[in-house]
Design a protein around this motif. Structure first.
Motif, PDB file in Angstrom:
ATOM      1  N   ILE A 196       0.865  -1.181   0.000  1.00 46.58           N
ATOM      2  CA  ILE A 196       0.000   0.000   0.000  1.00 46.58           C
ATOM      3  C   ILE A 196       0.901   1.231   0.000  1.00 46.58           C
ATOM      4  CG2 ILE A 196      -1.761   1.279   1.264  1.00 46.58           C
ATOM      5  CD1 ILE A 196      -2.925  -1.340   2.154  1.00 46.58           C
ATOM      6  N   VAL A 197       0.745   2.027  -1.038  1.00 47.93           N
ATOM      7  CA  VAL A 197       1.654   3.141  -1.309  1.00 47.93           C
ATOM      8  C   VAL A 197       0.881   4.452  -1.243  1.00 47.93           C
ATOM      9  CG1 VAL A 197       3.254   4.148  -2.992  1.00 47.93           C
ATOM     10  CG2 VAL A 197       3.043   1.661  -2.807  1.00 47.93           C
ATOM     11  N   GLU A 198       1.504   5.460  -0.643  1.00 43.79           N
ATOM     12  CA  GLU A 198       0.915   6.796  -0.574  1.00 43.79           C
ATOM     13  C   GLU A 198       1.774   7.758  -1.376  1.00 43.79           C
ATOM     14  OE1 GLU A 198      -0.682   9.149   3.162  1.00 43.79           O
ATOM     15  OE2 GLU A 198       1.458   9.555   2.878  1.00 43.79           O
ATOM     16  N   LEU A 199       1.130   8.514  -2.266  1.00 46.38           N
ATOM     17  CA  LEU A 199       1.795   9.545  -3.044  1.00 46.38           C
ATOM     18  C   LEU A 199       1.351  10.910  -2.542  1.00 46.38           C
ATOM     19  CD1 LEU A 199       3.344  10.768  -5.497  1.00 46.38           C
ATOM     20  CD2 LEU A 199       1.230  10.432  -6.832  1.00 46.38           C
ATOM     21  N   ASP A 200       2.308  11.745  -2.146  1.00 46.80           N
ATOM     22  CA  ASP A 200       2.045  13.129  -1.784  1.00 46.80           C
ATOM     23  C   ASP A 200       2.205  13.956  -3.050  1.00 46.80           C
ATOM     24  OD1 ASP A 200       2.131  15.780  -0.954  1.00 46.80           O
ATOM     25  OD2 ASP A 200       3.111  15.309   0.940  1.00 46.80           O
ATOM     26  N   THR A 201       1.096  14.429  -3.604  1.00 45.90           N
ATOM     27  CA  THR A 201       1.165  15.126  -4.880  1.00 45.90           C
ATOM     28  C   THR A 201       1.798  16.504  -4.755  1.00 45.90           C
ATOM     29  OG1 THR A 201      -1.079  16.027  -4.623  1.00 45.90           O
ATOM     30  CG2 THR A 201      -0.863  13.890  -5.720  1.00 45.90           C
ATOM     31  N   CYS A 202       1.905  17.024  -3.549  1.00 45.97           N
ATOM     32  CA  CYS A 202       2.555  18.329  -3.367  1.00 45.97           C
ATOM     33  C   CYS A 202       4.075  18.212  -3.474  1.00 45.97           C
ATOM     34  CB  CYS A 202       2.173  18.929  -2.013  1.00 45.97           C
ATOM     35  SG  CYS A 202       0.431  19.366  -1.870  1.00 45.97           S
ATOM     36  N   THR A 203       4.625  17.143  -2.926  1.00 43.10           N
ATOM     37  CA  THR A 203       6.074  16.961  -2.941  1.00 43.10           C
ATOM     38  C   THR A 203       6.533  15.983  -4.014  1.00 43.10           C
ATOM     39  OG1 THR A 203       6.012  15.130  -1.355  1.00 43.10           O
ATOM     40  CG2 THR A 203       6.106  17.365  -0.457  1.00 43.10           C
ATOM     41  N   GLY A 204       5.602  15.175  -4.529  1.00 46.53           N
ATOM     42  CA  GLY A 204       5.968  14.148  -5.497  1.00 46.53           C
ATOM     43  C   GLY A 204       6.587  12.919  -4.860  1.00 46.53           C
ATOM     44  N   ARG A 205       6.577  12.861  -3.551  1.00 44.95           N
ATOM     45  CA  ARG A 205       7.216  11.751  -2.844  1.00 44.95           C
ATOM     46  C   ARG A 205       6.230  10.603  -2.653  1.00 44.95           C
ATOM     47  NH1 ARG A 205       7.743  10.712   2.910  1.00 44.95           N
ATOM     48  NH2 ARG A 205       9.455   9.250   3.302  1.00 44.95           N
ATOM     49  N   SER A 206       6.696   9.397  -2.917  1.00 41.11           N
ATOM     50  CA  SER A 206       5.905   8.195  -2.676  1.00 41.11           C
ATOM     51  C   SER A 206       6.547   7.392  -1.567  1.00 41.11           C
ATOM     52  CB  SER A 206       5.817   7.330  -3.942  1.00 41.11           C
ATOM     53  OG  SER A 206       5.178   8.013  -4.996  1.00 41.11           O
ATOM     54  N   ARG A 207       5.707   6.753  -0.752  1.00 38.16           N
ATOM     55  CA  ARG A 207       6.237   5.911   0.321  1.00 38.16           C
ATOM     56  C   ARG A 207       5.268   4.773   0.598  1.00 38.16           C
ATOM     57  NH1 ARG A 207       4.621   7.612   6.039  1.00 38.16           N
ATOM     58  NH2 ARG A 207       2.736   8.863   5.755  1.00 38.16           N
ATOM     59  N   VAL A 208       5.817   3.672   1.068  1.00 39.39           N
ATOM     60  CA  VAL A 208       4.999   2.528   1.472  1.00 39.39           C
ATOM     61  C   VAL A 208       4.491   2.787   2.882  1.00 39.39           C
ATOM     62  CG1 VAL A 208       4.962   0.056   1.912  1.00 39.39           C
ATOM     63  CG2 VAL A 208       6.340   0.968   0.026  1.00 39.39           C
ATOM     64  N   ILE A 209       3.176   2.664   3.077  1.00 40.12           N
ATOM     65  CA  ILE A 209       2.608   2.918   4.398  1.00 40.12           C
ATOM     66  C   ILE A 209       2.039   1.660   5.052  1.00 40.12           C
ATOM     67  CG2 ILE A 209       2.119   5.341   3.874  1.00 40.12           C
ATOM     68  CD1 ILE A 209      -0.841   4.529   3.546  1.00 40.12           C
ATOM     69  N   ALA A 210       1.842   0.588   4.278  1.00 39.51           N
ATOM     70  CA  ALA A 210       1.301  -0.641   4.857  1.00 39.51           C
ATOM     71  C   ALA A 210       1.585  -1.805   3.916  1.00 39.51           C
ATOM     72  CB  ALA A 210      -0.194  -0.519   5.116  1.00 39.51           C
ATOM     73  N   CYS A 211       1.429  -3.007   4.458  1.00 39.25           N
ATOM     74  CA  CYS A 211       1.699  -4.225   3.687  1.00 39.25           C
ATOM     75  C   CYS A 211       3.076  -4.168   3.029  1.00 39.25           C
ATOM     76  CB  CYS A 211       0.620  -4.475   2.632  1.00 39.25           C
ATOM     77  SG  CYS A 211      -1.028  -4.700   3.306  1.00 39.25           S
ATOM     78  N   ARG A 212       4.005  -3.560   3.732  1.00 40.91           N
ATOM     79  CA  ARG A 212       5.346  -3.389   3.174  1.00 40.91           C
ATOM     80  C   ARG A 212       5.943  -4.734   2.783  1.00 40.91           C
ATOM     81  NH1 ARG A 212       9.076   0.577   3.377  1.00 40.91           N
ATOM     82  NH2 ARG A 212       7.746   1.787   4.789  1.00 40.91           N
ATOM     83  N   HIS A 213       6.504  -4.766   1.581  1.00 42.13           N
ATOM     84  CA  HIS A 213       7.166  -5.983   1.144  1.00 42.13           C
ATOM     85  C   HIS A 213       8.359  -6.277   2.049  1.00 42.13           C
ATOM     86  CE1 HIS A 213       9.065  -9.004  -1.376  1.00 42.13           C
ATOM     87  NE2 HIS A 213      10.196  -8.334  -1.232  1.00 42.13           N
ATOM     88  N   ALA A 214       8.431  -7.495   2.503  1.00 36.00           N
ATOM     89  CA  ALA A 214       9.564  -7.941   3.307  1.00 36.00           C
ATOM     90  C   ALA A 214      10.109  -9.211   2.677  1.00 36.00           C
ATOM     91  CB  ALA A 214       9.131  -8.202   4.746  1.00 36.00           C
ATOM     92  N   ASP A 215      11.397  -9.241   2.487  1.00 34.44           N
ATOM     93  CA  ASP A 215      12.021 -10.423   1.906  1.00 34.44           C
ATOM     94  C   ASP A 215      12.049 -11.532   2.954  1.00 34.44           C
ATOM     95  OD1 ASP A 215      12.598  -9.356  -0.656  1.00 34.44           O
ATOM     96  OD2 ASP A 215      14.260  -8.228   0.203  1.00 34.44           O
ATOM     97  N   VAL A 216      11.170 -12.504   2.798  1.00 33.59           N
ATOM     98  CA  VAL A 216      11.116 -13.608   3.763  1.00 33.59           C
ATOM     99  C   VAL A 216      12.235 -14.602   3.505  1.00 33.59           C
ATOM    100  CG1 VAL A 216       8.652 -13.365   4.160  1.00 33.59           C
ATOM    101  CG2 VAL A 216       9.453 -14.818   2.286  1.00 33.59           C
TER     102      VAL A 216
END
Length: 675
Positions: A375-395
């Motif tokens: 689950i990714v959030e894009l801040d359209t004011c800054t153009g920055r994207s970040r993962v906020i949930a269900c982050r991929h983790a290398d198992v």
């Protein structure tokens, strides 16, 4: 140190338990106040879908404990199963529970348990609900009602209905208000204009599928919350197959702009494009629309398999968040005035059609070749994207992940065939010089769908052991424009089979695959392509057929659900006109042509591709001396969701390949093949 060992014999940390634990992806993301909510799979909890909330401080919790399963069965494939709002008492959520398909209301901060809002029905498969829109001002929730009127799967009607939030309809069907009539067989949930005076929704009818042709319906909302002056605004169903084929205009999504214009995605140009229309600008019943980002030859929409999918959403500043691409997708911000499109940055190459917006922020679900869906959030004011949930983790060590390549092959007649190729890959093992690897062709379901290029641990399960995978987006797949999608019109069982074979042969011809160790597998429509391929060619050494269509005539005459009950009219042709074609192409009636071993996997609760077809197919194969295995799974429907089922299916598939390809493995139970 690198060890030399034959393909298919390599050890791997990607076991079936790991595959099962990470099967599925988050879906139906939304914003509730300052929180982000979504559903996510729980294979270890009987395959239920849990509703999750992320608080502003980043903490997460399940809204409902097991066994609550937030999932709708409308159209059997479901759709948006929940809606929520913030009240004086905190969040209020309305959701569909899979077990009984009733709507429930729940205030997590106050209620001890969810309250039923809708009644049960003893007729057919009862009452079902999807794509809810909360109307607290009216004390109601508006959504799609699917109501069975008899025992047959096609004895069903669908309308937009209003359900009281006070629970007065929990035992009384008469307390549910119907807002639309049932003039159309299929409808989506309503989208309410900013001033609250209009509602719009998408509708279509048999024999069309929603990617063939749909209508956008418009209604005025009275002061009492009723619909009046219902009329079509844009779209078109077009001629049926019986009228000579072709199709109309497919509108896949609608939303209202802040100024009262209606935004929609239409494929009239041959590509799904975002358009804008003023509902008041009618001239002799003809309304002109304007494409907001024309002539890009990309898709800004997709096939409407789930009611409530969202490929775009308007933001507060008038721009649009859009998912778009050709063969892959990205998230962009579109200026509807200038047509300028700016894509977000990040490693994601595939965005699911589930968007939400909150102020200047966009929330979506995205994955890439080296990461699962996050689950990714894009801040359209800054153009920055970040993962906020269900982050991929290398198992496990990502060195074991496949190294895929997207390629275009040449099919019959010089046509393009798109595919993702995943060669065998292992950080510590290599094959003896001169040995070619076995390869499995994966045929996706749908068939109006597409295999995305994303990290899939099930693919890694095979590639890390030295078995290659080729995901073929055969003619008929989405993501490449309407002309590519309609190559399958009347040609199902021909074009898909030919395109899969073209990729397999090309890999063998170029020395990337062992021609003697080619296999094919698929589920649902992919199961059909697999079975059809095994009866049409001797190219494959074996195949894995999962929850398939095997008998076209049976599927066209009552053996499937209503949504797809006339799908074959476009894929094959009208049954009454070409009955011989239905028989000639069906694997059931070509079972005598199968010479390769196969594995058949089937959920016993599947109402889309029922087990009766498998049983008839097995009866035809019996006594022919073809090694095969049949694994039926109680409690599973169309597609497997339970961890134990997924583990058994994956290990059985590997055992089939090991036995057929002459590979010795001791890490999976031996699948018993009977002739």
């Amino acid at each position: 140190m690198v060890t030399t060992a034959p393909y298919g014999t390599w050890p791997s940390p990607v076991d079936a338990r790991t595959v099962a634990a990470h099967d599925g992806r988050p879906a139906f993301v939304g914003v509730v106040g300052d929180e982000v909510w979504w559903t996510e799979p729980r294979p270890a909890e009987g395959g239920r879908r849990a509703l999750i909330r992320r608080r502003p401080d980043g903490t997460e919790e399940s809204v409902l404990p097991a066994p609550w399963n937030v999932r709708s069965r409308v159209l059997e494939y479901g759709g948006q199963p929940w809606a929520a709002t913030v009240t004086e008492r905190g969040p209020l959520v309305v959701f569909s529970d899979f077990a009984d398909q009733r709507l429930y209301a729940y205030a997590p901060e106050h209620d001890e348990a969810p309250r039923p809002l809708t009644p049960l029905s003893g007729v057919g498969d009862g009452l079902r609900w999807v794509d809810p829109v909360l109307r607290p001002d009216l004390g109601e929730v508006w959504c799609v009602l699917e109501e069975f009127t008899g025992d047959r799967p096609t004895d069903v009607r669908r309308v937009i209905a209003a359900v009281p939030l006070d629970g007065s309809a929990a035992e009384h069907r008469d307390a549910v208000r119907e807002l639309s009539d049932d003039r159309h067989r299929f409808v989506t949930g309503p989208r309410i204009s900013p001033d609250g005076r209009r509602a719009a929704w998408i509708a279509w009818d048999h024999p069309h599928m929603p990617w063939d042709g749909t209508l956008v319906m418009l209604a005025r909302i009275t002061a009492g919350g009723a619909f009046e002056d219902i009329r079509p605004l844009v779209g078109g169903l077009g001629p049926t197959a019986a009228d000579g084929g072709g199709s109309g205009e497919s509108v896949a999504q609608i939303e209202w702009a802040a100024d009262g214009a209606l935004l929609f995605v239409s494929d009239l140009s041959g590509w799904w494009e975002v358009q804008r229309i003023d509902p008041d600008a009618a001239d002799d019943d003809v309304v002109a629309s304007r494409a907001l980002c024309p002539a890009r030859e990309e898709e800004f929409g997709g096939p409407l398999w789930n009611i409530g999918q969202r490929w775009f959403l308007p933001l507060d500043n008038g721009t649009l968040a859009v998912i778009h691409g050709r063969g892959a997708t990205t998230l962009g911000i579109l200026d509807p005035v200038s047509g300028e499109l700016v894509d977000s940055a990040g490693p994601w190459t595939e965005w699911a059609p589930h968007l939400a917006v909150h102020g200047s922020r966009v929330v979506g679900i995205a994955a890439g070749p080296h990461s699962s869906y996050e689950i990714v959030e894009l801040d359209t004011c800054t153009g920055r994207s970040r993962v906020i949930a269900c982050r991929h983790a290398d198992v496990l060590d990502p060195a074991y992940y496949p190294r895929p390549q997207s390629r275009t092959f040449t099919g019959p007649g010089g046509r393009d065939v798109h595919a993702h190729i995943h060669p065998p890959h292992h950080p510590d093992h290599t094959a003896p010089e001169g040995e070619l690897p076995p390869f499995v062709v994966w045929a996706h379901g749908g068939p109006t769908g597409r295999a995305p290029l994303v990290l899939d641990l099930e693919i890694a399960y095979f590639t890390s052991r030295g078995i290659g995978v080729a995901e073929v987006n055969y003619g008929g797949s989405t993501g490449y424009g309407r002309a590519y999608r309609e190559r399958l019109r009347g040609q199902w069982g021909v074009v898909d089979v030919e395109d899969c074979a073209a990729v397999a042969r090309a890999l063998a011809d170029e020395g990337s695959a062992d021609r003697a160790r080619l296999a094919i597998r698929g589920g649902s429509a992919g199961g059909w392509t697999t079975a059809a391929s095994l009866t049409a060619t001797d190219l494959y050494a074996c195949g894995t057929i999962s929850y398939p269509i095997l008998d076209l005539a049976g599927w066209a005459t009552g053996e499937t659900h209503d949504f797809e009950s006339r799908y074959l009219e476009s894929l094959v042709g009208p049954f009454a006109e070409v009955p011989d074609r239905y028989r000639e192409r069906s694997p059931l009636h070509r079972a005598d042509r199968i010479t390769a071993p196969f594995l058949l996997l089937q959920g016993l609760d599947d109402v889309i591709c029922p087990p009766a077809q498998c049983e008839r197919f097995l009866a035809e194969v019996a006594g022919r001396g073809i090694p095969h295995a049949y694994l039926p799974f109680a409690g599973e429907g169309h597609g497997f969701r339970r961890a134990e089922t997924i583990m058994r299916a994956v290990e059985a598939e590997l055992s089939l390949y090991a036995q057929t390809f002459g590979i010795t493995r001791s890490d999976v139970p031996v699948l018993e093949l009977r002739g």
